[in-house]
Every structure is written in C-alpha cells, then in structure tokens.
Design a protein around this motif. Structure first.
Motif, PDB file in Angstrom:
ATOM      1  N   ASP A 376       0.818  -1.222   0.000  1.00 15.88           N
ATOM      2  CA  ASP A 376       0.000   0.000   0.000  1.00 15.88           C
ATOM      3  C   ASP A 376       0.849   1.268   0.000  1.00 15.88           C
ATOM      4  O   ASP A 376       0.360   2.351  -0.353  1.00 15.88           O
ATOM      5  CB  ASP A 376      -0.928   0.015   1.220  1.00 15.88           C
ATOM      6  N   LEU A 377       2.113   1.158   0.408  1.00 15.82           N
ATOM      7  CA  LEU A 377       2.989   2.335   0.411  1.00 15.82           C
ATOM      8  C   LEU A 377       3.192   2.910  -0.991  1.00 15.82           C
ATOM      9  O   LEU A 377       3.596   4.068  -1.129  1.00 15.82           O
ATOM     10  CB  LEU A 377       4.347   1.993   1.011  1.00 15.82           C
ATOM     11  N   THR A 378       2.930   2.108  -2.017  1.00 18.13           N
ATOM     12  CA  THR A 378       3.115   2.606  -3.387  1.00 18.13           C
ATOM     13  C   THR A 378       2.083   3.674  -3.745  1.00 18.13           C
ATOM     14  O   THR A 378       2.138   4.243  -4.833  1.00 18.13           O
ATOM     15  CB  THR A 378       3.066   1.450  -4.402  1.00 18.13           C
ATOM     16  N   ARG A 379       1.189   3.959  -2.838  1.00 20.72           N
ATOM     17  CA  ARG A 379       0.295   5.113  -3.009  1.00 20.72           C
ATOM     18  C   ARG A 379       1.092   6.408  -2.917  1.00 20.72           C
ATOM     19  O   ARG A 379       0.695   7.432  -3.476  1.00 20.72           O
ATOM     20  CB  ARG A 379      -0.779   5.057  -1.923  1.00 20.72           C
ATOM     21  N   TRP A 380       2.243   6.365  -2.202  1.00 24.01           N
ATOM     22  CA  TRP A 380       3.068   7.562  -2.010  1.00 24.01           C
ATOM     23  C   TRP A 380       4.518   7.381  -2.455  1.00 24.01           C
ATOM     24  O   TRP A 380       5.228   8.346  -2.657  1.00 24.01           O
ATOM     25  CB  TRP A 380       3.075   7.965  -0.530  1.00 24.01           C
ATOM     26  N   TYR A 381       4.959   6.129  -2.590  1.00 18.12           N
ATOM     27  CA  TYR A 381       6.359   5.848  -2.903  1.00 18.12           C
ATOM     28  C   TYR A 381       6.440   4.873  -4.075  1.00 18.12           C
ATOM     29  O   TYR A 381       5.468   4.162  -4.371  1.00 18.12           O
ATOM     30  CB  TYR A 381       7.071   5.208  -1.693  1.00 18.12           C
ATOM     31  N   THR A 382       7.583   4.846  -4.716  1.00 15.75           N
ATOM     32  CA  THR A 382       7.804   3.805  -5.711  1.00 15.75           C
ATOM     33  C   THR A 382       7.946   2.459  -5.007  1.00 15.75           C
ATOM     34  O   THR A 382       8.182   2.401  -3.787  1.00 15.75           O
ATOM     35  CB  THR A 382       9.074   4.072  -6.538  1.00 15.75           C
ATOM     36  N   ALA A 383       7.841   1.389  -5.762  1.00 19.62           N
ATOM     37  CA  ALA A 383       8.006   0.057  -5.173  1.00 19.62           C
ATOM     38  C   ALA A 383       9.393  -0.082  -4.551  1.00 19.62           C
ATOM     39  O   ALA A 383       9.544  -0.632  -3.455  1.00 19.62           O
ATOM     40  CB  ALA A 383       7.774  -1.022  -6.221  1.00 19.62           C
ATOM     41  N   GLU A 385      11.276   2.302  -3.342  1.00 19.76           N
ATOM     42  CA  GLU A 385      11.325   3.107  -2.111  1.00 19.76           C
ATOM     43  C   GLU A 385      10.618   2.394  -0.962  1.00 19.76           C
ATOM     44  O   GLU A 385      11.092   2.412   0.183  1.00 19.76           O
ATOM     45  CB  GLU A 385      10.700   4.469  -2.365  1.00 19.76           C
ATOM     46  N   ALA A 386       9.476   1.772  -1.262  1.00 19.24           N
ATOM     47  CA  ALA A 386       8.737   1.056  -0.219  1.00 19.24           C
ATOM     48  C   ALA A 386       9.544  -0.121   0.303  1.00 19.24           C
ATOM     49  O   ALA A 386       9.622  -0.348   1.522  1.00 19.24           O
ATOM     50  CB  ALA A 386       7.392   0.578  -0.773  1.00 19.24           C
ATOM     51  N   LEU A 387      10.161  -0.877  -0.596  1.00 20.37           N
ATOM     52  CA  LEU A 387      10.958  -2.032  -0.179  1.00 20.37           C
ATOM     53  C   LEU A 387      12.196  -1.596   0.585  1.00 20.37           C
ATOM     54  O   LEU A 387      12.616  -2.258   1.540  1.00 20.37           O
ATOM     55  CB  LEU A 387      11.337  -2.866  -1.394  1.00 20.37           C
ATOM     56  N   THR A 388      12.785  -0.480   0.183  1.00 16.11           N
ATOM     57  CA  THR A 388      13.934   0.057   0.917  1.00 16.11           C
ATOM     58  C   THR A 388      13.523   0.449   2.329  1.00 16.11           C
ATOM     59  O   THR A 388      14.247   0.197   3.302  1.00 16.11           O
ATOM     60  CB  THR A 388      14.516   1.270   0.178  1.00 16.11           C
TER      61      THR A 388
END
Length: 463
Positions: A376-383, A385-388
């Motif tokens: 769900d973080l990909t609502r604000w970040y790239t994939a 960035e979310a995985l990092t």
C-alpha cells in the motif's frame, strides 16, 4: 515437596523437576515446515544465478552468486563461487533482504482485547508463538515490538524452540492514569501509589506511571528485562477506553525521565503520539522516534525534519479490524485513517526519516495482510522506495538501540558481512510489488540468521 507424589504420566519423563519436551517441540517444528534444528552449526548455502535487490539500490544487480556461511553473507560475486555448500539455483529470481516491521505487537495480534487482558497467560503465549511462525513465513524476519510481554517469546525464538522473527522488544507500554494503555475499570479507582497492580501491569502489557520518579522506575524495569527501546504513550489512542485522541498525557519532565533512563542504558525512547502538542512536547523532552503521527501539522513535520526525529508510521487506509473495537474507538479510528494521506505527504515534503510498520492488533486476518500493507505504500512511494523502507531504512531505526541491540550485525541489506536474513522471490518485486502480498506462493526460500525456514526448491538443491 514432602508428602507430594508425582504420578507416572505415560510416556513423559521428569528429570530434575523439569518436563523435557524438546522432542515434542522438534516434531511440531517439522509439522510446520520449519527445519532449522537439522542444520549444522557450520552450514553454508550458495545462491546461484540470482538478481539482487540489496535493500538500498532501486535497480537489481546483474546475475550474481551469494555465499552464506553460518549466519552471515560471506561473498557476493558475479563470477562463479566455489565452496563446499548446499546450492540453491535461483534461475535469475530476485534475492532480497528479509522484511522488517517497525511497529508490531507480537502478543496482541491474535487474541481479542478481552482475552489479551483477562485470558490465560499460557494460552496467549502459545497463540503468540503460532503467530510468530506465521509472521516469519510472510517474509518478516525482524519486528520491532512496540508494547507487550514479548520477552519470553523472544527468548523462545532465539533459543530455537519456536520459529519466528527477530524481536526488538519494548516490554510494557508506559502510560498514565487514564492514558492509552490504561485498561482498568472505573471500579479499580482510586489508584494507590505503590498499591496493587492492575491485571495488565501484572502480565507486563502496560505500566501506569504518574510522576517522573514512577516513569523512571518503569522504564528501568523494562530495560532490566531486556528492552531494546522504551515505549511511552504521549497522547490518546484508538484502542483506549478512556483517552480521546486529542489529549496530551505525560508532562515534559515525565517524558524526560524516561529519556534519561534510556540514555543511561545507551538506547532511546519512542512515543505513541498523534497530535502536534504530543509530538512537540516529546521532541522537547529528547524522544528520538514518533509512532503514528497521523494528526500532525506542517509546523510539527518541519520540526521533526530539523531535529532529525524518526517517524514510524503506518498506511492505515480503511477500518479493517475495527469490528474488534467499540463505537467510540471506531470513531477515533476514522480520525486516524483520515490523517494517513496527510502524514505521508508531510513526510515526503520535509524528507522526514520514515519507517514502515503495521500496528496490527486483535486480528489474525489483518496480520495475514502484513505484506499488503507494505504494498500500500506505493500510493506515495515507488516500489523500490517502499521495499527500501521495509529493509535498510527500518534497520537503521533498529540500530538506535546501540549497545542494547539484541542482534549485533547489519540487517536489512544484502551485503558481504551482513546477517543472512534473505528472501528468494519468484519474480521481481520492484516491477510488481504485489508479489509480496502472496508470500506462500511467491517467497520460495525464507532464510533467517543463515538458517532456512522455508524452501520450495528443496528438491532442486545439491552439494
């Protein structure tokens, strides 16, 4: 004890007064698909032909080979590695760090609120152990436990009795009379300082402290038990019978008492706080990390960035799990959910150091969506960035515990010398982060501390 006879229990031997159940636990482990006990102390594994997401870079490596020896990553090379090791052919699948949840409550995921407080402690521990295994099988090899009696569970996992993630425990949440974490009944009032403890205090879920001296004692008690960080509730909460979201609880001197106690042990204080007042007061007292922050304003976000304060927040997008709460708590949950877009927007605007967590409470079904919340973080970040955030960034937050770090070593990265917490993914999560929503299918290998806990490629392994 004189005059007491121990009955002959069929098939059970008692030695030195302790029931030996190692074999039973081992059998349970096998039935769960958990195999660490069978591994040798000097085990070695060679992942061949994998693309690496290292926890930092947004692109994958060229096809590489990764040698794990004992509990660390020994060698990473695009050239062939010759070693006496069990070989796992990755076939250009993605090897990545184990995931980290920075806001977890290991003891509070599965029981109902009533059972968590008044239920049988032994059963609740077994329930938490089962959930710990499921947490690991979702690819979360480390959790930062932000409140609850998780010390025993952590020890059982570390000793190999239970399969589960690394736990960075806070111990009991420290709160005030009527604050978030005070689950007493009104009939329990008035409280006598130094008097009988409430049920939640007795089991180590939360501790009530109403002065700097009491805060100091309660903080030191958690550190004495092995807390890697100390957790206070600086404001009202959702799952609280008495504290509205807008209230600020601890005074600055009370907060500072906990900060001083933690600093004396080389670690830090994190606080539950939603509102500007609660956050700003905590920062003034020296707190290093704000949990949640969904109701913060622009000035508070700017202050956090200027002071280098961590934000450990969660992508609450709906009312999932609200059914376990009463009407008043559900309304507070709506207020928090309504602030999710803003807190992430402010975090990005001011480049606040932001950690990912889920804060799952009282719902196995919601826990099963742990990976979905990360996606769900990909609502604000790239994939990437979310995985990092869920790997190397969260590991950076964990390192604030300094000498109280229960797992010295580098986490959250695929690097030579790092601790070997690894996932082999059937696909590329940078291109398709939804792969992590179905860990049973897409996480082919799960390794923690150099031990394999899941291997769907076992039939292909060779020496």
């Amino acid at each position: 004890m004189s005059g007491v006879r121990i009955p002959n229990m069929s098939g059970v031997r008692i030695k030195s007064g302790i029931v030996r159940i190692s074999a039973l636990l081992a059998a349970i482990g096998v039935s769960l698909g958990v195999f660490p006990a069978a591994q040798a102390q000097d085990s070695a594994f060679l992942f061949q032909n994998v693309r690496i997401f290292d926890g930092n870079n947004s692109t994958l490596s060229a096809p590489s080979n990764v040698l794990v020896r004992n509990n660390k990553i020994e060698t990473i090379s695009t050239s062939a590695i010759t070693a006496d090791a069990q070989v796992i052919n990755g076939r250009e699948r993605v090897l990545m760090p184990g995931l980290i949840d920075a806001h977890w409550h290991a003891m509070l995921v599965r029981p109902t609120p009533a059972a968590a407080i008044a239920g049988d402690v032994g059963y609740n521990n077994l329930l938490a152990a089962a959930e710990a295994t499921d947490t690991l099988m979702r690819g979360f090899t480390t959790v930062r436990d932000m409140g609850g009696p998780a010390f025993g569970l952590k020890r059982a996992i570390d000793d190999g009795l239970v399969a589960g993630p690394r736990i960075y425990p806070s111990g009991a949440v420290i709160t005030i009379t009527g604050g978030h974490g005070d689950f007493r009944q009104l009939s329990d009032l008035p409280r006598t300082i130094g008097g009988m403890l409430s049920r939640m205090e007795k089991i180590g879920g939360s501790m009530i402290a109403d002065s700097p001296d009491e805060v100091r004692v309660r903080a030191r008690e958690q550190l004495m038990q092995g807390a890697s960080q100390v957790k206070l509730t600086a404001g009202g909460g959702v799952a609280s019978p008495f504290s509205p979201l807008d209230v600020s609880t601890f005074t600055e001197p009370e907060l500072r008492a906990a900060v001083d106690a933690a600093a004396n042990w080389g670690t830090y204080v994190a606080v539950h706080a939603y509102t500007p007042v609660a956050i700003q007061r905590s920062i003034a007292a020296g707190v290093k990390c704000i949990e949640h922050g969904h109701l913060m304003d622009d000035a508070t976000a700017r202050l956090m960035a200027e002071k280098g304060i961590w934000l450990s927040t969660q992508p609450f997008l709906d009312l999932a799990g609200a059914s376990a709460l009463g009407p008043a708590e559900q309304e507070k949950m709506r207020q928090v959910v309504s602030g999710t877009e803003r807190v992430y927007a402010l975090a990005r605007k001011y480049r606040i150091k932001t950690a990912f967590g889920t804060d799952v409470l009282f719902s196995k079904a919601l826990a099963d969506r742990q990976g979905t919340m990360l996606a769900d973080l990909t609502r604000w970040y790239t994939a990437a960035e979310a995985l990092t955030m869920a790997t190397s960034t969260n590991a950076e937050l964990l390192s604030l515990s300094g000498p109280r770090n229960p797992y010295p070593g580098k986490l959250g990265v695929v690097q030579e010398g790092a601790l070997a917490d690894l996932l082999l993914v059937d696909g590329n999560p940078i291109d398709n982060i939804k792969l992590i929503e179905d860990p049973a299918k897409n996480f082919l290998v799960i390794m923690k501390n150099g031990k394999i806990y899941k291997n769907l490629l076992a039939g292909e392994m060779k020496k």
